[in-house]
Design a protein around this motif. Structure first.
Motif, PDB file in Angstrom:
ATOM      1  N   CYS A  63       0.854  -1.187   0.000  1.00 11.36           N
ATOM      2  CA  CYS A  63       0.000   0.000   0.000  1.00 11.36           C
ATOM      3  C   CYS A  63       0.882   1.225   0.000  1.00 11.36           C
ATOM      4  O   CYS A  63       2.085   1.154   0.300  1.00 11.36           O
ATOM      5  CB  CYS A  63      -0.961   0.010   1.198  1.00 11.36           C
ATOM      6  SG  CYS A  63      -0.192   0.410   2.772  1.00 11.36           S
TER       7      CYS A  63
ATOM      8  N   SER B 272      -7.933   0.717  -8.159  1.00 10.76           N
ATOM      9  CA  SER B 272      -9.242   0.723  -7.516  1.00 10.76           C
ATOM     10  C   SER B 272     -10.150   1.594  -8.376  1.00 10.76           C
ATOM     11  O   SER B 272      -9.674   2.420  -9.170  1.00 10.76           O
ATOM     12  CB  SER B 272      -9.155   1.276  -6.085  1.00 10.76           C
ATOM     13  OG  SER B 272      -8.666   2.596  -6.099  1.00 10.76           O
TER      14      SER B 272
ATOM     15  N   ARG C 219      -9.760  -8.291  -1.975  1.00  7.74           N
ATOM     16  CA  ARG C 219     -10.454  -9.169  -1.035  1.00  7.74           C
ATOM     17  C   ARG C 219     -11.966  -8.955  -1.088  1.00  7.74           C
ATOM     18  O   ARG C 219     -12.734  -9.885  -0.874  1.00  7.74           O
ATOM     19  CB  ARG C 219      -9.938  -8.924   0.387  1.00  7.74           C
ATOM     20  CG  ARG C 219      -8.569  -9.518   0.658  1.00  7.74           C
ATOM     21  CD  ARG C 219      -8.297  -9.631   2.157  1.00  7.74           C
ATOM     22  NE  ARG C 219      -8.118  -8.328   2.780  1.00  7.74           N
ATOM     23  CZ  ARG C 219      -6.948  -7.726   2.913  1.00  7.74           C
ATOM     24  NH1 ARG C 219      -5.852  -8.301   2.420  1.00  7.74           N
ATOM     25  NH2 ARG C 219      -6.852  -6.559   3.503  1.00  7.74           N
ATOM     26  N   ARG C 220     -12.353  -7.715  -1.352  1.00  4.17           N
ATOM     27  CA  ARG C 220     -13.772  -7.386  -1.324  1.00  4.17           C
ATOM     28  C   ARG C 220     -14.505  -7.792  -2.598  1.00  4.17           C
ATOM     29  O   ARG C 220     -15.619  -8.319  -2.546  1.00  4.17           O
ATOM     30  CB  ARG C 220     -13.927  -5.885  -1.063  1.00  4.17           C
ATOM     31  CG  ARG C 220     -15.350  -5.431  -0.829  1.00  4.17           C
ATOM     32  CD  ARG C 220     -15.406  -3.991  -0.366  1.00  4.17           C
ATOM     33  NE  ARG C 220     -14.834  -3.065  -1.336  1.00  4.17           N
ATOM     34  CZ  ARG C 220     -13.723  -2.366  -1.136  1.00  4.17           C
ATOM     35  NH1 ARG C 220     -13.051  -2.501   0.004  1.00  4.17           N
ATOM     36  NH2 ARG C 220     -13.259  -1.540  -2.064  1.00  4.17           N
TER      37      ARG C 220
ATOM     38  N   GLU D 230      -4.889  -4.858  13.057  1.00  5.91           N
ATOM     39  CA  GLU D 230      -5.798  -3.771  12.682  1.00  5.91           C
ATOM     40  C   GLU D 230      -7.071  -3.728  13.517  1.00  5.91           C
ATOM     41  O   GLU D 230      -7.471  -2.660  13.991  1.00  5.91           O
ATOM     42  CB  GLU D 230      -6.159  -3.899  11.198  1.00  5.91           C
ATOM     43  CG  GLU D 230      -7.102  -2.831  10.696  1.00  5.91           C
ATOM     44  CD  GLU D 230      -7.400  -2.958   9.213  1.00  5.91           C
ATOM     45  OE1 GLU D 230      -8.554  -2.713   8.813  1.00  5.91           O
ATOM     46  OE2 GLU D 230      -6.473  -3.323   8.452  1.00  5.91           O
TER      47      GLU D 230
ATOM     48  N   ASP E  69      -3.120  -6.142   8.370  1.00  3.29           N
ATOM     49  CA  ASP E  69      -4.511  -6.294   7.949  1.00  3.29           C
ATOM     50  C   ASP E  69      -4.881  -7.759   7.708  1.00  3.29           C
ATOM     51  O   ASP E  69      -5.987  -8.059   7.279  1.00  3.29           O
ATOM     52  CB  ASP E  69      -4.793  -5.470   6.701  1.00  3.29           C
ATOM     53  CG  ASP E  69      -3.887  -5.845   5.533  1.00  3.29           C
ATOM     54  OD1 ASP E  69      -2.862  -6.532   5.754  1.00  3.29           O
ATOM     55  OD2 ASP E  69      -4.199  -5.447   4.396  1.00  3.29           O
ATOM     56  N   THR E  70      -3.945  -8.668   7.959  1.00  2.00           N
ATOM     57  CA  THR E  70      -4.207 -10.102   7.845  1.00  2.00           C
ATOM     58  C   THR E  70      -3.659 -10.798   9.087  1.00  2.00           C
ATOM     59  O   THR E  70      -2.726 -10.306   9.727  1.00  2.00           O
ATOM     60  CB  THR E  70      -3.531 -10.698   6.599  1.00  2.00           C
ATOM     61  OG1 THR E  70      -2.113 -10.560   6.712  1.00  2.00           O
ATOM     62  CG2 THR E  70      -4.014 -10.007   5.329  1.00  2.00           C
TER      63      THR E  70
ATOM     64  N   HIS F  92      -7.242  -4.542  -0.442  1.00  2.00           N
ATOM     65  CA  HIS F  92      -8.562  -4.494   0.174  1.00  2.00           C
ATOM     66  C   HIS F  92      -9.656  -4.633  -0.881  1.00  2.00           C
ATOM     67  O   HIS F  92     -10.673  -5.312  -0.659  1.00  2.00           O
ATOM     68  CB  HIS F  92      -8.733  -3.189   0.942  1.00  2.00           C
ATOM     69  CG  HIS F  92      -7.931  -3.144   2.209  1.00  2.00           C
ATOM     70  ND1 HIS F  92      -7.981  -2.083   3.085  1.00  2.00           N
ATOM     71  CD2 HIS F  92      -7.066  -4.025   2.753  1.00  2.00           C
ATOM     72  CE1 HIS F  92      -7.161  -2.315   4.099  1.00  2.00           C
ATOM     73  NE2 HIS F  92      -6.596  -3.477   3.922  1.00  2.00           N
TER      74      HIS F  92
ATOM     75  N   HIS G  73      -5.612  -3.038  -5.533  1.00  2.00           N
ATOM     76  CA  HIS G  73      -5.446  -2.780  -4.104  1.00  2.00           C
ATOM     77  C   HIS G  73      -5.892  -4.003  -3.313  1.00  2.00           C
ATOM     78  O   HIS G  73      -6.966  -4.571  -3.576  1.00  2.00           O
ATOM     79  CB  HIS G  73      -6.276  -1.564  -3.693  1.00  2.00           C
ATOM     80  CG  HIS G  73      -5.911  -1.009  -2.354  1.00  2.00           C
ATOM     81  ND1 HIS G  73      -6.201  -1.664  -1.181  1.00  2.00           N
ATOM     82  CD2 HIS G  73      -5.264   0.134  -1.997  1.00  2.00           C
ATOM     83  CE1 HIS G  73      -5.756  -0.957  -0.155  1.00  2.00           C
ATOM     84  NE2 HIS G  73      -5.179   0.142  -0.628  1.00  2.00           N
TER      85      HIS G  73
END
Length: 792
Positions: A54, A237, A273-274, A100, A83-84, A270, A268
Motif C-alpha cells: 500500500c 481501484s 479481497r472485497r 488492525e 490487515d491479515t 482491500h 489494491h
C-alpha cells in the motif's frame, strides 16, 4: 475565510549521538551550559511498512530510510499495522506489530513504546489502515503515550462524517504537531478542524532523487522502443478513473498511432479481497470493446522501487485521471514530478498545487475528450512538452527524500523546543488520579535495596542497583541524615535501622582522609577511590550528616564515632569558597550546636560560614536578582535555609531577613506562571543573569531543598504562607508538576530521578530516593507538631 499559508520547513539540523538506555544522574556544576540536545535519539514510526502493499507502507519505509541516511546515529523503530492474521515478513527495523481490528494490540503498542525509552513517535495517519469506527482504535494508542508525537496526515477530509471528525479532532488535540503535504490540507485543518496554524508543518511528499533522462533510455526494457508511452501507476481501484484514459485512446490513436498506454500496479489488496479483480477485468473489456486492446498494457503486479524508476523513466506523459477532488496527497504524482515527466491530471487538490505554474496540465473530471485533446497537444509539441518537464523537475528538487528527512527532523526538533518552553501533561497523565496534600506511608524497601555492606549505591537502572557506578560520600551523607530522621520516630522507627546508620557512618569514616582532613567522594564497587580529595560539596554534606547524628541521635556509639570525624573535618570547611559547600557545612554546624550550644569553636566556625553567605548575598543581590551568586544551579534553597537557621541562632536579624528575602524570590521564580505548581530550576542550563531559566531536567533534590527551607522559614516567621510553599514543593513528588507524573513510586518506595521535558526518568537512584524520604520525614514532623500542638 482567508487563511495564512503554512511555510515549508527548510532549515537543516545537526547530528547528535545516540543516548544509552540508562538515563544517568549527573553531578551538576555551577557553570550555566546550553540546553540539552533537542533532537530525539530514538524515534518510532507508526504506520504500514513494506512488504505490505500500500502507499502508506511505501511512504513509511522511504521515510525511515531517508531519516537513517541523514541521521545515522538516530535509532528508528517501525510499528506497522497488519490487515491479515498471518502478517508480513518485515525487516529488523519493525519491532512491534499491531493487529488492525484488535484494540488490545493498540494499547500493548503504547506500553511497548513507553517502556522502550522512545523519545518521539511519528504517526502516519490514514483512516482506512486502523481498526474501529473511522479508524478510532489508534486513539487507544495515542492516549497512552508518554512521549511527544507528530502526526503525518495522508488524508484530510473537507466533509468528514461525524466519526471521522471526532477521530481527527482528538488526534489534533493529542498531537504535538500536525504534518501535512499540501497547502490545501493545511487550510482544511484550519477551516474544518480548527487546528491553529502554529501547530501545522507543511512537508511535501518525499520522492526519490531521479535523474532527468530521455524516455527512450528505458523503453526497450518494456518493449516500447519507438512508441510514445502514456503511463498510470499505483494500486488499482475504481476511484482511479483509468477508464477515462482508455476511452480517450481512440481519438489519441487517430493522431498518434504509435501510442501505448501502460497501467502498472496490482489491484489494491482491500479491493481484491472485497470484489476480486472486477475493476481490472472491466478495463480490459472496455479496451477490447473500443478496439484499443493492443495499445493498453496491464502490468498486474506490485511495482518495486527499481521498476517504478524504470517505468516512470520510460513514460512520455504521465496521467493521473483520479475521480475525487478531495484527494490531498498522491505519492504517484509526486514521483512523476520527481522524474520531470510531462503530466496530465484531473484537478484534485494535490494536483492543483503541484502542477501550478505550468508544471503540468489539468483536465476536468470524467472527461475523456479533454484527456485526448491535451494528450494530442503535448505529443504534437515537443518544445512545450519538454519545457513542462523541466519546470516540473526543477520544482521537485525540494521534495527529494534527503531534504524531506531534514524537514521532518526539524519538525521533531521543534516539538522538543516547544515542550521545553511549554511543557504539557500527556492524556494518560492528566487522567491519572493523584493524591495531593496527603503524606504517603513510609516505605523503605528501595532504601534497603540500594544499600549493601559498603553503603548506599549511587545509581539504579530502573529499580535495580547499578553496581558499576559505585558509591559516593554525597549520597551516604544524605542517607545518614535520613536514617537519623527515622530514628526520631521513636517507637515508630523501622527495624534494621541500626544496621543502616552503622553502614553509612562507616562509609564516611572510610571516606575521611585523616592526613588531609578531607573526605573523598567517589568510590568504585571494588572499593577503590577515584580521587584523593573530594569536592567541597561532598565535604560539606559529610559534615551535615555527622552534625545531624550529633544533634539528634540518642545512640552514644554513633555520636562518639561521628564526633571524632566532625571535630577533625570542621577546620577545612572554614576555607570553603563554594556557597553551597558553606551552606551544607553550616547546616551540619547548626545541628551540632543544638546539642552543644556552648562550643565556642563550633559557634565561631558557624559565624564565619554564615557571614560568608551573607556577604555573598550583599555582593550579588539587586532589585531583580535576590541571590547569593550570579547563577542559580542545584540545591539552591539550602543557601537561604542555612542563613535563616544560623541567623536565628545568632539573633542576627540581617541574616534572617536576607535568607527570607532570597527564599521568597526563589519560590516565586520556581512557580508555574499559569497553574501555580512548583517548577524547580532545570539542570540542563540552570539560570543566570545572562541566560534564560532552564525548565528541565527537574531534579528531586530541588524539591527536597525547598521543603526544608520553607519549613525553616515557617519556624522563623510563623507565617502559614511558608507551610503552603512547603506543600507545593512536596506535591511535586506526588504529581503536581509540569507533566502531571508522580515521581514517588509507592510500590517500590523509590523516587524517579527527575522530569525530562517529555517524561520521567524511570531510574530510581540514591539521590532522588533520599530526597523524597528526607522531604517526607520533615513534612511528617510538621504534621506531628500540628497534631500534638508542639512547636515544629
Amino acid at each position: 475565510m482567508s487563511l495564512p499559508k503554512i511555510m515549508p520547513l527548510t532549515e537543516t539540523v545537526a547530528l547528535i549521538e545516540l543516548q544509552s538506555l540508562v538515563l544517568d544522574e549527573t553531578r551538576s556544576t555551577l557553570v550555566p551550559g546550553p540546553a540539552r540536545a533537542t533532537l530525539p535519539n530514538r524515534i518510532a514510526i507508526v504506520g504500514n511498512y513494506l512488504p505490505r502493499r500500500c502507499g502508506i507502507a511505501t511512504f513509511t519505509t522511504d521515510l525511515c530510510d531517508a531519516l537513517h541516511a541523514e541521521y545515522g546515529s538516530t535509532e528508528l523503530l517501525a510499528l506497522p499495522v497488519n490487515d491479515t492474521e498471518e502478517g508480513y515478513t518485515y525487516p529488523a527495523r519493525v519491532r512491534f506489530e499491531l493487529s488492525e481490528d484488535n484494540v488490545a494490540s493498540y494499547r500493548q503498542a503504547a506500553d511497548f513504546l513507553n517502556f522502550s525509552n522512545i523519545d518521539l513517535v511519528c504517526l502516519q495517519h490514514e483512516y482506512g489502515i486502523f481498526g474501529g469506527r473511522a479508524g478510532g482504535h489508534i486513539l487507544e494508542l495515542l492516549r497512552r503515550l508518554r512521549m511527544p508525537f507528530a502526526t503525518t496526515l495522508h488524508t484530510v477530509l473537507r466533509d468528514p462524517n461525524r466519526d471521522q471528525r471526532a477521530v481527527m479532532e482528538e488526534i489534533a488535540t493529542l498531537s504535538d504537531r500536525m504534518i501535512v503535504m499540501s497547502q490545501h490540507s493545511a487550510e482544511i485543518l484550519q477551516e474544518v478542524f480548527h487546528v491553529p496554524i502554529d501547530k501545522i508543518d507543511l512537508i511535501p511528499h518525499g520522492i526519490p532523487d531521479l535523474p532527468f533522462t530521455d524516455p527512450t533510455f528505458y523503453k526497450d526494457g518494456f518493449g516500447t522502443e519507438g512508441k510514445e508511452v502514456l503511463l498510470t501507476f499505483g494500486l488499482l481501484s475504481p476511484n482511479k478513473g483509468i477508464e477515462n484514459v482508455i476511452q480517450a485512446l481512440p481519438k489519441i490513436l487517430s493522431r498518434h498511432s504509435n501510442v501505448i498506454y501502460m497501467v502498472a500496479g496490482a489491484t489494491h489488496p482491500h479491493v481484491l479481497r472485497r470484489e476480486g479483480d472486477k475493476y481490472r477485468l472491466y478495463l480490459q473489456k472496455l479496451a477490447d470493446d473500443l478496439g484499443v486492446g493492443a495499445n493498453v498494457v496491464f502490468r498486474n503486479r506490485f511495482v518495486s522501487p527499481q521498476e517504478m524508476v524504470e517505468l516512470i523513466g520510460a513514460a512520455d506523459i504521465y496521467i493521473t485521471p483520479y475521480k475525487h477532488k478531495a484527494q490531498v496527497v498522491s505519492g504517484t504524482l509526486a514521483y512523476a514530478l520527481s522524474a520531470g515527466k510531462a503530466i496530465i491530471s484531473t484537478p484534485y487538490l494535490h494536483a492543483i498545487e503541484l502542477l501550478d505554474a505550468e508544471r503540468g496540465a489539468l483536465v476536468p473530471f470524467d472527461d475523456p475528450e479533454a484527456i485526448a485533446a491535451k494528450t494530442v497537444e503535448l505529443l504534437d509539441n515537443d518544445t512545450a512538452r519538454h519545457a513542462m518537464r523541466k519546470r516540473a523537475y526543477l520544482y521537485a528538487r525540494d521534495m527529494v527524500w534527503n531534504r524531506v528527512a531534514q524537514k521532518y527532523m526539524k519538525s521533531f526538533e521543534r516539538i522538543y523546543n516547544e515542550r521545553l518552553r511549554n511543557p504539557r501533561a500527556t492524556f494518560s497523565a492528566e487522567n491519572t488520579e493523584k493524591t495531593l496534600d496527603r503524606l504517603p506511608a513510609i516505605n523503605l524497601d528501595h532504601l534497603y535495596r540500594m544499600t549493601d555492606h559498603t553503603g548506599i549505591l549511587e545509581h539504579a537502572v530502573f529499580v535495580v542497583p547499578n553496581y558499576p557506578e559505585g558509591y559516593t560520600t554525597d549520597d551516604n551523607a544524605r542517607a545518614l541524615i535520613v536514617a537519623i530522621l527515622l530514628e526520631e520516630l521513636g517507637a515508630g522507627a523501622p527495624t534494621g535501622l541500626d544496621d543502616l546508620v552503622s553502614r553509612y557512618l562507616a562509609f564516611l569514616w572510610f571516606a575521611f582522609d585523616p592526613t588531609a582532613k578531607r573526605f573523598r567522594n567517589c568510590l568504585s564497587y571494588e572499593r577503590q577511590w577515584h580521587e584523593s580529595e573530594g569536592s567541597e560539596d561532598s565535604h560539606g554534606r559529610a559534615l551535615w550528616g555527622l552534625g545531624t547524628v550529633l544533634g539528634r541521635s540518642s545512640n552514644a556509639g554513633w555520636r562518639g564515632a561521628a564526633g571524632r570525624m566532625f571535630e577533625l573535618a570542621v577546620p577545612a570547611a572554614i576555607e570553603f569558597k563554594s556557597p553551597r559547600a558553606c551552606a551544607f557545612a553550616l547546616l551540619g554546624l547548626q545541628e551540632y550546636l543544638d546539642s552543644f550550644p556552648g562550643d565556642r569553636a563550633a559557634f565561631g566556625a558557624s559565624d564565619v560560614l554564615a557571614s560568608r553567605l551573607l556577604n555573598s548575598y550583599r555582593a550579588n543581590h539587586s532589585d531583580e536578582w535576590n541571590w547569593f551568586e550570579d547563577v542559580l544551579a542545584y540545591s539552591n534553597a539550602r543557601l537561604p535555609q542555612a542563613l535563616i537557621r544560623a541567623g536565628m541562632r545568632a539573633a542576627n536579624e540581617e541574616m534572617v531577613s536576607a535568607g527570607l528575602e532570597a527564599l521568597d524570590w526563589l519560590v516565586t521564580i520556581q512557580r508555574c506562571e499559569v497553574k501555580g505548581h512548583f517548577v524547580p530550576i532545570g539542570s540542563q542550563g540552570f539560570y543566570s543573569k545572562k541566560t534564560e531559566k532552564a525548565r528541565f531536567d527537574q531534579q528531586p533534590i530541588e524539591a527536597c531543598a525547598v521543603v526544608s527551607a520553607c519549613l525553616q522559614a515557617y519556624r522563623a516567621t510563623g507565617k502559614s504562607r511558608w507551610r503552603k510553599e512547603a506543600w507545593s514543593a512536596f506535591n511535586w513528588f506526588l504529581g503536581d508538576n509540569d507533566l502531571q507524573i508522580a515521581l514517588y513510586d509507592p510500590t517500590t518506595g523509590g523516587c524517579r530521578d527527575g522530569l525530562h521535558p517529555d517524561r520521567a526518568n524511570e531510574n530510581q537512584g540514591a539521590e532522588s530516593t533520599l530526597s523524597f524520604l528526607m522531604a517526607l520525614l520533615e513534612m511528617r514532623k510538621l504534621e506531628d507538631a500540628d497534631a500534638t500542638g508542639n512547636k515544629l
